[in-house]
Design an enzyme around this catalytic site. Structure first.
Site, PDB file in Angstrom:
ATOM      1  N   ASP A 229      51.913  25.997  42.282  1.00  0.00           N
ATOM      2  CA  ASP A 229      52.264  24.627  41.946  1.00  0.00           C
ATOM      3  C   ASP A 229      52.100  24.478  40.427  1.00  0.00           C
ATOM      4  O   ASP A 229      51.456  25.310  39.776  1.00  0.00           O
ATOM      5  CB  ASP A 229      51.374  23.624  42.697  1.00  0.00           C
ATOM      6  CG  ASP A 229      52.028  22.246  42.741  1.00  0.00           C
ATOM      7  OD1 ASP A 229      52.958  21.991  41.941  1.00  0.00           O
ATOM      8  OD2 ASP A 229      51.614  21.411  43.561  1.00  0.00           O
TER       9      ASP A 229
HETATM   10  C1  BGC Z   1      53.841  18.873  42.499  1.00  0.00           C
HETATM   11  C2  BGC Z   1      54.914  19.741  43.143  1.00  0.00           C
HETATM   12  C3  BGC Z   1      56.148  19.750  42.282  1.00  0.00           C
HETATM   13  C4  BGC Z   1      55.770  20.231  40.894  1.00  0.00           C
HETATM   14  C5  BGC Z   1      56.932  20.286  39.930  1.00  0.00           C
HETATM   15  C6  BGC Z   1      53.584  19.250  41.056  1.00  0.00           C
HETATM   16  O1  BGC Z   1      52.738  18.331  40.433  1.00  0.00           O
HETATM   17  O2  BGC Z   1      52.640  18.976  43.236  1.00  0.00           O
HETATM   18  O3  BGC Z   1      55.216  19.277  44.426  1.00  0.00           O
HETATM   19  O4  BGC Z   1      57.127  20.555  42.859  1.00  0.00           O
HETATM   20  O5  BGC Z   1      54.795  19.351  40.342  1.00  0.00           O
HETATM   21  O6  BGC Z   1      57.353  19.020  39.597  1.00  0.00           O
END
Ligand code: BGC
Length: 806
Positions: A229
C-alpha cells in the site's frame, strides 16, 4: 528476449530499482531491456487517474471517469454477473487512459460498522465479499488491465492503520479475514494483490511470509505481483524475502540502496531478487503488450447506463407499508440536502471525478413527478440543527401529500483515514426527521451512506441507495416510481445499539495492538449466535412483489428448491443458503452463508433454483492440525430470504475428517459472550500470550505522528497539538482533509517512504532522537545524514544511468 535473459542482463542496481515505484503512480522503466513503466491507478468504483502531478490521496483532480456505485452498494445487489460488468467497464476506462493496473477491488471484512472505509468494502461476510471481488477482477482483467485486490489482510480499522498490529487467532484469520481473498484469488485470478499497511500477529503484512508465501502463493497458487500500500513498506529486504514485489509510491534511491547493501552483505541472496522479478516482469510486459493498441476512448453513455443499472439493482427497500411505489400524480415534497447535492461516493483515494451527475430533484422532475417543492432542511457541513431550515421544511411538508426525506451519513462521517465514533446521524438531520414526521404522516426516508447508522423512526417507507455512484439518483427515481422492483439486500447487519457491536470494547484500538477477541463472531455470526436483536439483519431487503419457496432437496453437491413470484410485479429475489454445523467438536457460529443466487421471475412465474455446495460449505480451520477440516455429524442447510428469515430447511450427514478438537471447552466462546472473553480464553485461541500493546516509553519509527503527545520534546508536542487542532477544524467544517488524516495516522518510518528519497531511515532515527528528548544531538546527526543520503542517492542514480546508456 525472454524473462530469464532480461534478468541475466540486469545489473544488481537495476534489479533493486525495479522493485520500487518511480513516481507516485508508475514503476521504473529500463529502456535498454525493453521494460516499460507500468501505470497504476485507484480505484475500486471508478478510475482515478490523476491528470497532473500525483498526490495519492485525491487532492489533485483526476481525469473524468464513470463513478460506479461503491463496493458496499454493489454488494447489496448480490449479483456477481453485474459486478463483472462493472469491472469490465472500469477495465475499459483504464485501458483507454493507458492505466495498466487498477488498485482494487477492496475487500476487507467489515469488522465494525464504524470503520471509515467500509463504504469501499463489500461485506461483513467473506463468502459474499469474495464472490463479488472475484467478479470485479474477472471483469477488469478481461480488458488486459491488471486488477489489484486490497488490502491483504486484516485491515479493518483506519486509526493508526499504518502501524496497528491486528492480533487475531489463526482460525478467525482463515475463516473470516482470508476466505474472501481466497475466493477472489482462486476464482478471479488477479495478477496483483496489495498488502495492507498493518501488522498481522506481530509482522507487517508486507513482510509476513505466512500470509504472502505459505497462504497466498503456496496455498492458493497466486503467481502475480504483491504491491505495498502507498507508504506501507517497513523493511524492504524483509518484504522482498517474504514475497513482496513492489514498494509504492516512490521512495527514491535509498530503499533500492538498502537492497543492494543487503545482497552485498549476504543478508539477502541475489536469487531472491531474481525470483521477485520473475513474478513481476511478466505482469509488466504482458500488460504493456495487451494495452498497446487499446482504444483511447470509451462509451460514456453506455457506462453511465451500467452505473445506473448497478445502482438500481443495489437499492434496498427497508420498510414499506404500501406507500411505495409512488405514482406520478402524488404531490411530493422533496426535503434534505442530499436530494439536491447527492452523496454518491466516499472520500479518500477512491474518489472519482464523475463524467456526469444527476440529483434526485432533477431525476424526479425529468420523470414528470408532481413536486410541490424542495427544502434543504439541514447543513451537511454544520451538524447542528438549523432552526430556519427546519421550519421551512416542516411548512413545506404540511403542504404535500407525501414527503421524500433525504438523510444519511454526511462526508465527514465516512472517509479513508477516519473511523466513526458512533452510529448517530447529525443532530440537525435527527431533529429535521422528527419535525417533518410530525408535520406529515406520509414520510418516506431516502437514505444515503456507506455503512449502518441509526435511522430515526416515523417513516412509512425507508429506501436505501447506499452510495449509488453518479447515476444513483436516477436509479432511486426508477425504484421510487416502481419502474424497477427493489431487490437489493443488506451486505451487513444493522445493529440497534453501538454497544451491541461484537468488537465494541476493542474498536478502534488506540495503542499498538488491536485484539480481535470476538474471533469468528463478526456480524450476523455474532448477533445470531448470541441472540442479540438487530435493527435489520444481514441479507435483508423487501420487494414490491413477494416470493414463495417450496420443495427443497439437498445432497452433498447442491440444494435445489422451487421459487415462485406470487406477487403481481416482475422482480428479482436474492436467495441465500446458510449452513449450520453440529458444533460439538468446537464452537461455531449458529449459521454461515455458503451460497446465494439472484433470481429474476416475472409475476406468477416459478423456477427451480439450484445452489451448489463448494469446498467452503462444511469446512472449519483447525489450529491443531493447521488445516481445513470437516466436523462429522448432522448439518442443517437453510434456504433463506435473510439471515433472520429461513424459508426451507434440510439436513445432511457429513462423514467429516478425523481431526482432534482444536481446543477444550471455552464457555464464553461457546455462547458468543464476546464481552466476557477472558485473557485466558483468548490466549487459548491465539496459542500464545496476548502481546502487550501498551506504549513502551519511547517513540519508535513505527509509532504514528498522532502519538507525538508522548514526545519528550516540547516542540514535538507542539507539532502534535497543531496537527490535532487542524484535524478538529476540518471535522468541524464537515469536510475531511485527507492530507491531515494521512499525516495524523502515519508512522515516522513513512517519512522515508513518501518523500522521494529526501529522507532516509537514518534521518528518521535522528528525528526520533530529537522527539525523544535528545534534540540537539539528533539535529546534528540529522544534518550530517541528510548530506550523506544525498550523496549516496546521487551515486546510485549515476550507476543506473550508466547501466541504461551502456
Ligand atoms: C490506500 C489504497 C490506495 C493507495 C493509492 C492508500 O492510502 O490505502 O487503497 O490504493 O493509497 O492511492
Amino acid at each position: 528476449m525472454d524473462i530469464k535473459q532480461i534478468i541475466e542482463k540486469l545489473t544488481l542496481e537495476e534489479k533493486a530499482a525495479l522493485l520500487q515505484g518511480w513516481s507516485t503512480w508508475t514503476t521504473r522503466e529500463i529502456k535498454h531491456l525493453g521494460i516499460s513503466a507500468m501505470f497504476l491507478s485507484d480505484g475500486p468504483h471508478g478510475l482515478r487517474k490523476q491528470a497532473e502531478k500525483g498526490d495519492h490521496l485525491g487532492m489533485g483532480a483526476s481525469v473524468k471517469a464513470t463513478c460506479f456505485p461503491t463496493a458496499a452498494t454493489m454488494a447489496n445487489s448480490w449479483d456477481p454477473a453485474l459486478g463483472e460488468l462493472l469491472g469490465q467497464a472500469l477495465g475499459e476506462e483504464a485501458a483507454a487512459s493507458h492505466v495498466h493496473m487498477v488498485l482494487g477491488p477492496g475487500l476487507n471484512i467489515k469488522r465494525s460498522p464504524l470503520c471509515g472505509r467500509n463504504f469501499e468494502y463489500f461485506s461483513e461476510d467473506p463468502y459474499l465479499a469474495g464472490k463479488m471481488a472475484a467478479a470485479y477482477i474477472r471483469g477488469i482483467q478481461k480488458c488486459g488491465v491488471v486488477a489489484c485486490p486490497k488490502h491483504f489482510a486484516a485491515n479493518s480499522q483506519e486509526l493508526r492503520r499504518m502501524s496497528m498490529d491486528s492480533v487475531v487467532d489463526e482460525r478467525a484469520l482463515r475463516e473470516i479475514y482470508l476466505t474472501g481473498f481466497e475466493i477472489a484469488v482462486k476464482e478471479g485470478m488477479p495478477r496483483a494483490i496489495m498488502s495492507s499497511y498493518n501488522m498481522v500477529n506481530g509482522t507487517y503484512a508486507n513482510e509476513n511470509s505466512h500470509l504472502l508465501k505459505e497462504i497466498l502463493r503456496d496455498g492458493w497458487g497466486f503467481d502475480g505481483m504483491v504491491v505495498t500500500d502507498w507508504g506501507g513498506d517497513n523493511d524492504h529486504t524483509a518484504g522482498v524475502k517474504a514475497g513482496s514485489n513492489l514498494v509504492m509510491p516512490a521512495p527514491g534511491a535509498n530503499l533500492a540502496r538498502s537492497l543492494v547493501q543487503a545482497v552485498r552483505s549476504s543478508e539477502l541472496e541475489e536469487s531472491v531478487l531474481d525470483a521477485r522479478l520473475r513474478e513481476m516482469l511478466p505482469v509488466i510486459l504482458e500488460t504493456a503488450e495487451a494495452l498497446k493498441d487499446a482504444p483511447c476512448s470509451f462509451d460514456e453513455k453506455a457506462h453511465h447506463e451500467i452505473a445506473r443499472r448497478c445502482a438500481a439493482q443495489s437499492i434496498v427497500l427497508l420498510e414499506n407499508d404500501g406507500i411505495l411505489p409512488l405514482t406520478k400524480k402524488s404531490e411530493v415534497a422533496l426535503i434534505g440536502d442530499f436530494g439536491a447535492v447527492p452523496r454518491y461516493q466516499g472520500a479518500g483515494s477512491s474518489m472519482v471525478n464523475p463524467t456526469r451527475l444527476t440529483n434526485l430533484l432533477e431525476a424526479l422532475t425529468c420523470r414528470g413527478m408532481n413536486l410541490v417543492g424542495y427544502a434543504q432542511g439541514y447543513s451537511r457541513t454544520d451538524p447542528r440543527p438549523q432552526p430556519g431550515m427546519i421550519r421551512e421544511a416542516a411548512d413545506m411538508a404540511k403542504q404535500a401529500e407525501i414527503v421524500l426525506l433525504c438523510i444519511g451519513l454526511d462526508e465527514i462521517s465516512e472517509s479513508e483515514g477516519l473511523d466513526r465514533r458512533h452510529l448517530e446521524l447529525s443532530p440537525g438531520q435527527q431533529e429535521l426527521a422528527e419535525e417533518v414526521c410530525k408535520a406529515n404522516a406520509n414520510v418516506i426516508f431516502v437514505l444515503s451512506g456507506g455503512a449502518p447508522f441509526r435511522i430515526p423512526r416515523g417513516a412509512r417507507a425507508i429506501v436505501h441507495g447506499y452510495l449509488g455512484g453518479q447515476a444513483g439518483s436516477e436509479a432511486m427515481a426508477d425504484v421510487l416510481l416502481g419502474d424497477v422492483n427493489p431487490s437489493g439486500k443488506l451486505n451487513e447487519t444493522w445493529p440497534l445499539e453501538l454497544e451491541d457491536i461484537p468488537c465494541y470494547d476493542y474498536f478502534p484500538s488506540k495503542e499498538r495492538t488491536s485484539e480481535y477477541r470476538e474471533s469468528v463472531y463478526v456480524g450476523y455470526r455474532y448477533y445470531d449466535t448470541a441472540g442479540v436483536p438487530v435493527r435489520y439483519p444481514f441479507g435483508f431487503g423487501r420487494s414490491y412483489t413477494s416470493f414463495a419457496y417450496s420443495d427443497l432437496t439437498v445432497n452433498e453437491e447442491c440444494v435445489s428448491f422451487t421459487l415462485k413470484n406470487v406477487g403481481d410485479r416482475d422482480g428479482s429475489e436474492v436467495v441465500q443458503l446458510y449452513v449450520s454445523a453440529p458444533g460439538k467438536l468446537l464452537f461455531r457460529p449458529k449459521k454461515e452463508l455458503k451460497g446465494f443466487a439472484k433470481v429474476f421471475l416475472k409475476a406468477g412465474e416459478e423456477k427451480r433454483v439450484e445452489i451448489g455446495l463448494d469446498d467452503k460449505a462444511f469446512r472449519y480451520f483447525n489450529m491443531k492440525t493447521n488445516a481445513w477440516e470437516q466436523e462429522p455429524g448432522e448439518y442443517t442447510l437453510s434456504v433463506a430470504a435473510s439471515a433472520a428469515e429461513t424459508k426451507l430447511e434440510g439436513r445432511l450427514i457429513i462423514a467429516g475428517t478425523d481431526a482432534p478438537a482444536p481446543y477444550g471447552t471455552l464457555p464464553d466462546y461457546q455462547t458468543a459472550a464476546v464481552d466476557k472473553i477472558t485473557d485466558a480464553e483468548f490466549e487459548v485461541l491465539l496459542g500464545r500470550p496476548i502481546p502487550d500493546g501498551s506504549w513502551s516509553g519511547m517513540l519508535t519509527e513505527n509509532d504514528a505522528i498522532c502519538q507525538l503527545y508522548y514526545a519528550k520534546s516540547g516542540a514535538a508536542r507542539l507539532v502534535y497539538r497543531i496537527l490535532k487542532r487542524m484535524n478538529e477544524k476540518t471535522e468541524k467544517r464537515g469536510k475531511p482533509d485527507l492530507n491531515i488524516l494521512f499525516l495524523y495516522n502515519m508512522p515516522f518510518r513513512a517519512m522515508a517512504r513518501m518523500t522521494g528519497g529526501m529522507v532516509s531511515d537514518e534521518m528518521v532515527a535522528d528525528i526520533l532522537r530529537m522527539v525523544n528528548g535528545r534534540f540537539w544531538g539528533g539535529l546534528g546527526r540529522l544534518i550530517a545524514d541528510f548530506f550523506q543520503n544525498q550523496y549516496k542517492n546521487k551515486k546510485f542514480m549515476r550507476q543506473l544511468e550508466e547501466a541504461e546508456h551502456g
